[in-house]
Write a protein that holds these residues in place. Sequence first.
Motif, PDB file in Angstrom:
ATOM      1  N   GLY A 175       0.815  -1.317   0.069  1.00  0.00           N
ATOM      2  CA  GLY A 175      -0.118   0.154   0.108  1.00  0.00           C
ATOM      3  C   GLY A 175       0.530   1.315   0.103  1.00  0.00           C
ATOM      4  O   GLY A 175       0.480   2.258  -0.642  1.00  0.00           O
ATOM      5  N   THR A 176       2.000   1.583   0.430  1.00  0.00           N
ATOM      6  CA  THR A 176       2.808   2.121   0.665  1.00  0.00           C
ATOM      7  C   THR A 176       3.931   2.412  -0.747  1.00  0.00           C
ATOM      8  O   THR A 176       4.366   3.839  -0.697  1.00  0.00           O
ATOM      9  N   THR A 177       3.336   1.281  -1.693  1.00  0.00           N
ATOM     10  CA  THR A 177       4.966   2.266  -2.806  1.00  0.00           C
ATOM     11  C   THR A 177       3.760   2.656  -4.357  1.00  0.00           C
ATOM     12  O   THR A 177       2.686   2.354  -4.183  1.00  0.00           O
ATOM     13  N   ILE A 178       4.993   3.365  -4.808  1.00  0.00           N
ATOM     14  CA  ILE A 178       4.511   3.597  -5.934  1.00  0.00           C
ATOM     15  C   ILE A 178       5.840   3.823  -7.016  1.00  0.00           C
ATOM     16  O   ILE A 178       6.744   3.484  -6.473  1.00  0.00           O
ATOM     17  N   VAL A 179       5.723   3.411  -8.579  1.00  0.00           N
ATOM     18  CA  VAL A 179       5.964   3.325  -9.199  1.00  0.00           C
ATOM     19  C   VAL A 179       6.130   4.639  -9.980  1.00  0.00           C
ATOM     20  O   VAL A 179       5.312   4.806 -10.729  1.00  0.00           O
ATOM     21  N   THR A 180       7.337   4.953 -10.849  1.00  0.00           N
ATOM     22  CA  THR A 180       7.168   5.779 -11.448  1.00  0.00           C
ATOM     23  C   THR A 180       8.042   5.794 -13.024  1.00  0.00           C
ATOM     24  O   THR A 180       7.819   6.373 -14.048  1.00  0.00           O
ATOM     25  N   LYS A 181       8.716   4.456 -13.117  1.00  0.00           N
ATOM     26  CA  LYS A 181       9.074   4.138 -14.216  1.00  0.00           C
ATOM     27  C   LYS A 181       8.965   2.960 -15.068  1.00  0.00           C
ATOM     28  O   LYS A 181       8.766   1.951 -13.778  1.00  0.00           O
ATOM     29  N   TRP A 182       9.532   2.721 -16.075  1.00  0.00           N
ATOM     30  CA  TRP A 182       8.651   1.502 -16.498  1.00  0.00           C
ATOM     31  C   TRP A 182      10.037   1.209 -18.256  1.00  0.00           C
ATOM     32  O   TRP A 182       9.905   2.401 -19.081  1.00  0.00           O
ATOM     33  N   ASP A 183      10.937   0.464 -18.278  1.00  0.00           N
ATOM     34  CA  ASP A 183      11.547   0.440 -19.135  1.00  0.00           C
ATOM     35  C   ASP A 183      10.979  -1.192 -19.889  1.00  0.00           C
ATOM     36  O   ASP A 183      11.565  -1.179 -21.430  1.00  0.00           O
ATOM     37  N   GLY A 184       9.930  -1.212 -19.496  1.00  0.00           N
ATOM     38  CA  GLY A 184       9.451  -2.628 -20.653  1.00  0.00           C
ATOM     39  C   GLY A 184       9.992  -4.005 -19.553  1.00  0.00           C
ATOM     40  O   GLY A 184       9.158  -5.325 -20.313  1.00  0.00           O
ATOM     41  N   GLU A 185      10.496  -3.448 -18.511  1.00  0.00           N
ATOM     42  CA  GLU A 185      11.017  -5.335 -18.398  1.00  0.00           C
ATOM     43  C   GLU A 185      10.795  -5.417 -16.908  1.00  0.00           C
ATOM     44  O   GLU A 185      10.700  -5.993 -16.178  1.00  0.00           O
ATOM     45  N   LYS A 186      11.583  -3.508 -16.214  1.00  0.00           N
ATOM     46  CA  LYS A 186      11.407  -3.481 -14.837  1.00  0.00           C
ATOM     47  C   LYS A 186      10.720  -2.327 -14.381  1.00  0.00           C
ATOM     48  O   LYS A 186      10.689  -1.512 -15.584  1.00  0.00           O
ATOM     49  N   VAL A 187      10.288  -2.033 -13.758  1.00  0.00           N
ATOM     50  CA  VAL A 187       9.504  -1.052 -13.024  1.00  0.00           C
ATOM     51  C   VAL A 187      10.453  -0.214 -11.862  1.00  0.00           C
ATOM     52  O   VAL A 187      11.161  -1.148 -10.896  1.00  0.00           O
TER      53      VAL A 187
END
Length: 532
Positions: A175-187
């Motif tokens: 509940g505490t995480t946010i994703v800011t990038k995605w390279d097609g394989e990893k975030v």
Amino acid sequence: MEWADELAARVSGPQVVNDSKTPSGTIHVGSLRGPVILDVVARALRAAGRETTLLYGIDDLDPMDAQALLTPDAVEREMGRPLAHIPDQAGDGHSSYARHHAQVFIDTFAGLGIKPDRYYWMSEHYAAGDMDPYIKVALDRAAIVREVYQRVANVRHPDTWHPISVICPTCGRVGTTIVTKWDGEKVFFECRPDLVTWAKGCGSSGWVSPYGGAAKLPWNLEWAAQWSLFGVTIEPCGKDLATAGGSRDRSDAIAREVFEREPPINVPYEFLNIGGKKMSTSKGRGTPAHLIAEVLPPEQLRFLFLRPRPNQAIEFDPDGTDAIPRLFDEFDRLGAAVAGRDVKGELPAGFAAVFGYSLLDPTADYEVEAARFRPPFGHLAVLAQVPGVDIGVAMAAEKGSPLDTAERAILDERLRAVRGWLDTFAPESARMEVRATLPEGVATLAPEERGFLGALAEKAPAAGSDGETWQSAIFTTASSRELPAGRAFKALYAAFLGRPNGPRAGWLLASLDRSFVVERLREAAAGATLPA
RNA sequence: GGGCCCGUAGCUCAGUGGCAGAGCAGGGGACUUUUAAUCCUCGUGUCCUGGGUUCGAAUCCCAGCGGGCCCUCCA
């Protein structure tokens, strides 16, 4: 019930009916409306000859967000972690918090005759990689997702926001995480201490693969992904989700624009209000929900939900009212009509279907069930309060023949309901008890009524006499004094119960101590409360 | 601010274009042994309000009023 049968007639091909729930805590009675509707949709589809699969999902990868549900020492450690990863707080052998609470509602559903073909656990589908294709599409189309949120729900996310929540590899919170990038394989994720108020992230960050259970889709995307994964064609939802711009609108749009699939048919349904108030497990406002389940057997509870159309709110106020007895009476009236007996009043459209869908067993022959003897709730409520009455015998007499096994079970179930009702919701007027002191009302009795009571004191049968003997003593005493029987009974009820009517007086008096009865009769005949 | 539902007899609700209805509650009556059972009988109501459409509106349309729940985050 036209709504369910019309829905069944409208669709073609195999149908997948689905609902899902977060196993975060106890369920209240109001939240059972959805499952009952779900079940009836499936029954109606099958009745119409449609091949139907009924699914029920457990959203057990959702984060824990209510600390009231945790033991105090577990709050800091567990808040924000997936429910499937939290130990069972009850310590009764379940492998997780989610398993424990899911079991509660699986059992509750089963008790209501709701048996999905399959329960599925989202934690398992994530772990197995089943969600990976949807995670990939959601990340690839993050810009579309953000645009949908903006347009449909007027929610603006930053341009770096991605629709995925990583389960923090360090602290285990989701509940505490946010994703800011995605390279097609990893975030690239960050576990932020201040992302939400109800849980504190550990501060770690890094690049991780979102696949195989390492991350979870946000609610609206997960919902839409479930539709695609399971091929859902019909899914009812409560009006809290069905409101314009609400969850369902967002998920519908995401299904179309991100996963490129038409969303399932919706069957929005209203809530159950108890005494004009929304059901609430925590607020303690209105009636405690679990009490209702104790007092209403499954078929009457199903009936309560099925009688109105789904889009009508149900107003149910059992506290201090006759709402529960009347629910039974109406159920019985429809049953009697189905069985071909004459009933009073008009019958609602589709009454046979309402009765049939209220039954616990979907394979039951509803005409056979309807023909069974069902003891009237109000009558049982009286008999249950008279000591020494053999209710089974009394009901066999009322039926005119011995009860069969099924009828005996119905009687037992109703007796439990009656006793629960008398202990909780029943109005004072439904309760009767022999007064410890002479009721005030005897002062208003006519002289000849008091005379009758005095005469009965003199002619009281010997100690140990049965109800029959007392009953005939009442009649002979009344007739010897030329007092109509009705007035004689009225005087007796006034003297013993402080009310104008009651259960069969002979049996009532026979159940009491003889000297008490005689003393009370004399007091009442004297017409006033004796000095203490 | 927006969405949905509701508003008809004391209560719960049917009726969705053609004489305002049921159940329950309540009143009256019958019944000398199922006396909270059973049977008979009794309904003058602002169909929330105001406009409109119509030969005709509780019903359809418009505008309001009142009540309920929901719509932020989370799920």
